[in-house]
Design an enzyme around this catalytic site. Structure first.
Site, PDB file in Angstrom:
ATOM      1  N   HIS A  18      -2.344   6.340   5.180  1.00 52.00           N
ATOM      2  CA  HIS A  18      -1.024   5.392   5.340  1.00 52.00           C
ATOM      3  C   HIS A  18       0.087   6.044   4.654  1.00 52.00           C
ATOM      4  O   HIS A  18       1.089   5.357   4.088  1.00 52.00           O
ATOM      5  CB  HIS A  18      -1.470   4.015   4.661  1.00 52.00           C
ATOM      6  N   CYS A  78       0.750  -1.356  -0.163  1.00 50.67           N
ATOM      7  CA  CYS A  78       0.099  -0.010  -0.026  1.00 50.67           C
ATOM      8  C   CYS A  78       0.722   1.406  -0.045  1.00 50.67           C
ATOM      9  O   CYS A  78       0.670   2.124  -1.014  1.00 50.67           O
ATOM     10  CB  CYS A  78      -0.878   0.019   1.300  1.00 50.67           C
TER      11      CYS A  78
HETATM   12  C1  NG6 Z   1       1.562  -6.173   6.907  1.00 48.19           C
HETATM   13  C2  NG6 Z   1       0.507  -6.810   7.846  1.00 48.19           C
HETATM   14  C3  NG6 Z   1      -0.782  -6.982   7.030  1.00 48.19           C
HETATM   15  C4  NG6 Z   1      -1.268  -5.682   6.437  1.00 48.19           C
HETATM   16  C5  NG6 Z   1       0.230  -5.142   5.446  1.00 48.19           C
HETATM   17  C6  NG6 Z   1      -0.549  -3.595   5.080  1.00 48.19           C
HETATM   18  C7  NG6 Z   1       1.421  -8.317   9.378  1.00 48.19           C
HETATM   19  C8  NG6 Z   1       1.731  -9.729   9.843  1.00 48.19           C
HETATM   20  N1  NG6 Z   1       0.872  -8.013   8.421  1.00 48.19           N
HETATM   21  O1  NG6 Z   1       2.586  -5.936   7.705  1.00 48.19           O
HETATM   22  O2  NG6 Z   1      -1.898  -7.470   7.846  1.00 48.19           O
HETATM   23  O3  NG6 Z   1      -1.580  -4.585   7.445  1.00 48.19           O
HETATM   24  O4  NG6 Z   1       1.088  -4.769   6.650  1.00 48.19           O
HETATM   25  O5  NG6 Z   1      -1.405  -3.654   4.358  1.00 48.19           O
HETATM   26  O6  NG6 Z   1       1.781  -7.366  10.375  1.00 48.19           O
HETATM   27  S1  NG6 Z   1      -1.319  -2.492   2.930  1.00 48.19           S
HETATM   28  O7  NG6 Z   1      -2.426  -2.911   2.110  1.00 48.19           O
HETATM   29  O8  NG6 Z   1      -1.638  -1.387   3.769  1.00 48.19           O
HETATM   30  O9  NG6 Z   1      -0.031  -2.549   2.361  1.00 48.19           O
HETATM   31 CA    CA Z   2      -3.489  -2.463   0.206  1.00 47.70          CA
END
Ligand code: NG6
Ligand code: CA
Length: 509
Positions: free
Chosen positions: A131, A76
């Site tokens: 984020h 993300c």
């Molecule tokens: C990872 C998390 C996952 C999710 C991701 C972010 C762990 C093991 N997993 O680090 O659950 O939150 O980060 O997702 O902590 S994103 O779509 O925002 O990139």
């Molecule tokens: Ca994402």
């Protein structure tokens, strides 16, 4: 109101070779719907079968449906960084999945997509997921006072958002730099080091949880769901997960209604389909895929509400709506929510291999739809584009001046491809998965020697090692990247390796 920075951008000389050949500027409203963890194969219009997505299918039918569009990264934060800055995220070391208390990683003095649109008189709004960090590096953020720098300092005049992700603290909404509903005698403290205050955590009170979680997601419990990280205070400010889609949608609709008489840019960054997947009860069972599909049905419904809002306000013909997602799909991502048990034969990444976190195509090959009825002729297109191109493309559309050397070095103007006036897109692009960078050129994909991971359905990382001189895949015949042709085409491998090195070096300093 114009900030000094906005004025500065307004007078910057034209973009190098990018906005220069822009067609006469026009100022449609622009809505960028940016979904989370929605895969290429999740939508009906991309061949998905597990969940009905009538509104997104309708959007696709009324516009351009890209089959070769990319997020810059398989996670993300880096994808969102590229989208807003026009820079590949690997050029910024800080652009990796951020904790909820990380400082802002976008440089407020560089051009951003919303700031460029502001120079053309757009009112800009962010609703949903952020984020990208909040506050500055040198001072720990105090959640109980003005939160800055943040979205407002990088070009969003209005902002209503979460700090990071649904599964990270602080689980509160922030509106225009203030935590909403915060009571002065109940201040918020956030830590990613260890528990703060006496709030129950997933580890200490697992019996309080709606959904069991892995160790990483067993921090503070908010609304019956344990999160990554720890927080105390802010009881009245904490969100209710099931209500989140309605809350964001209401703000998005409100922003459109209030600004219907001037050009607006709405960055509507949905929580769906990220974990925790806790769709509103009225969407429970809406798909055959359990909560993961139900959340996609909910997302689709929200898109329908936005489109209906445009219709009612007579804005449909004056609004460019773009839909895409930040990275590929994932089944298990920390919560035991039944997503993989219920998945059946649904292929969330469509024909592509891998998904979220992966350097295989499924990590970054995204659904991407651009609809502007009356202006864009409908139809599918294979033109290759990256989300990093939206900055230069929308600058060209609106006549905003942007100087590529001042930041957005990776953003190419592909507005003609987006508007259906050309079938030509990028000739090459870089895809990122953590430290791994791969190159797509025409029909070819090159993966340098190294480790390529993929999460299996229960979240375990399955790693494949790609030996010297790397992996070469011919995507039209091998979408699942199974046949490494490197030994058959050594010259192509050499050429793509050099091109990749050049792309990585370009503009990094
Ligand atoms: C990872 C998390 C996952 C999710 C991701 C972010 C762990 C093991 N997993 O680090 O659950 O939150 O980060 O997702 O902590 S994103 O779509 O925002 O990139
Ligand atoms: Ca994402």
């Amino acid at each position: 109101m114009n900030s000094p920075r906005t004025l500065l951008l307004a007078f910057t000389v034209s973009c190098l070779g990018i906005a220069a050949r822009a067609a006469p500027a026009s100022a449609p409203n622009i809505i960028l719907i940016y979904a989370d963890d929605v895969g290429y194969g999740d939508l009906g219009c991309y061949g998905g079968t597990g969940v009905d997505t009538p509104n997104l299918d309708r959007l696709a039918q009324s516009g351009r449906r890209f089959t070769s569009a990319y997020a810059t990264s398989s996670t993300c934060t880096p994808s969102r960084y590229s989208l807003l800055t026009g820079r590949y995220a690997f050029r910024n070391e800080a652009a990796r999945i951020l904790p909820g208390n990380a400082p802002l990683i976008i440089d407020p003095i560089k051009p951003t997509l919303p700031a460029l649109l502001q120079t053309r008189g757009y009112i800009t709004g962010l609703v949903g997921k952020w984020h990208l960090g909040l506050g500055d590096q040198d001072h720990p953020l105090d959640w109980n006072t003005a939160i800055a720098p943040g979205p407002r300092e990088v070009g969003f005049e209005y902002s209503y958002h979460m700090a990071a992700t649904g599964d990270r603290v602080p689980a509160v909404y922030i509106e225009n730099g203030r935590v909403l509903n915060l009571e002065p005698d109940d201040p918020i403290t956030v830590s990613y080091e260890g528990p703060v205050g006496s709030n129950p955590t997933g580890t200490s009170h697992p019996h309080l949880l709606k959904v069991q979680a892995d160790k990483q997601h067993s921090g503070t419990i908010v609304d019956g769901t344990s999160r990554i990280g720890f927080m105390s205070g802010g009881a009245a400010a904490r969100w209710t997960d099931e209500e989140m889609p309605d809350v964001f949608l209401e703000r998005a609709v409100g922003f459109i209604e209030s600004n219907q008489n001037r050009p607006f840019f709405l960055y509507y960054a949905t929580h769906e389909n990220h974990v925790p997947r806790l769709p509103h009860p009225r969407f429970r069972g809406a798909s055959g895929l359990g909560v993961r599909g139900d959340a996609i049905a909910q997302l689709d419904w929200g898109v329908g509400v936005l489109l209906e809002t445009l219709r009612k306000l007579d804005l449909t013909k004056n609004t460019l709506v773009i839909f895409s997602s930040d990275n590929g799909p994932v089944l298990f991502d920390g919560y035991h929510d039944g997503a993989y048990q219920m998945n059946g034969d649904h292929r969330p990444a469509g024909p592509w291999r891998g998904g979220k976190y992966s350097a295989w195509e499924g990590g970054t090959r995204m659904p991407f739809i651009a609809s502007w009825p009356g202006t864009i002729s409908p139809g599918p297109t294979e033109a290759m584009i990256s989300q990093v191109d939206l900055l230069a493309s929308l600058a060209a559309l609106t006549g905003a001046a942007c100087d590529a050397t001042d930041g957005p070095v990776d953003s190419e103007n592909h507005i003609d491809a987006i508007l259906g006036r050309s079938e030509e897109g990028r000739s090459l692009l870089v895809q990122q998965s953590g430290g791994m960078k791969t190159l797509r050129q025409g029909p070819w994909k090159y993966i340098p020697p190294g480790r390529v991971g993929v999460r299996d359905k229960i979240g375990r990382s399955q790693v494949e090692t790609i030996a010297e001189p790397g992996g070469l895949f011919f995507l039209p015949e091998d979408p699942a990247e199974q046949n490494n042709l490197a030994a058959t085409y050594p010259a192509k491998v050499r050429q793509m390796r050099i091109l990749l090195e050049q792309e990585l070096d370009r503009g990094s300093h």
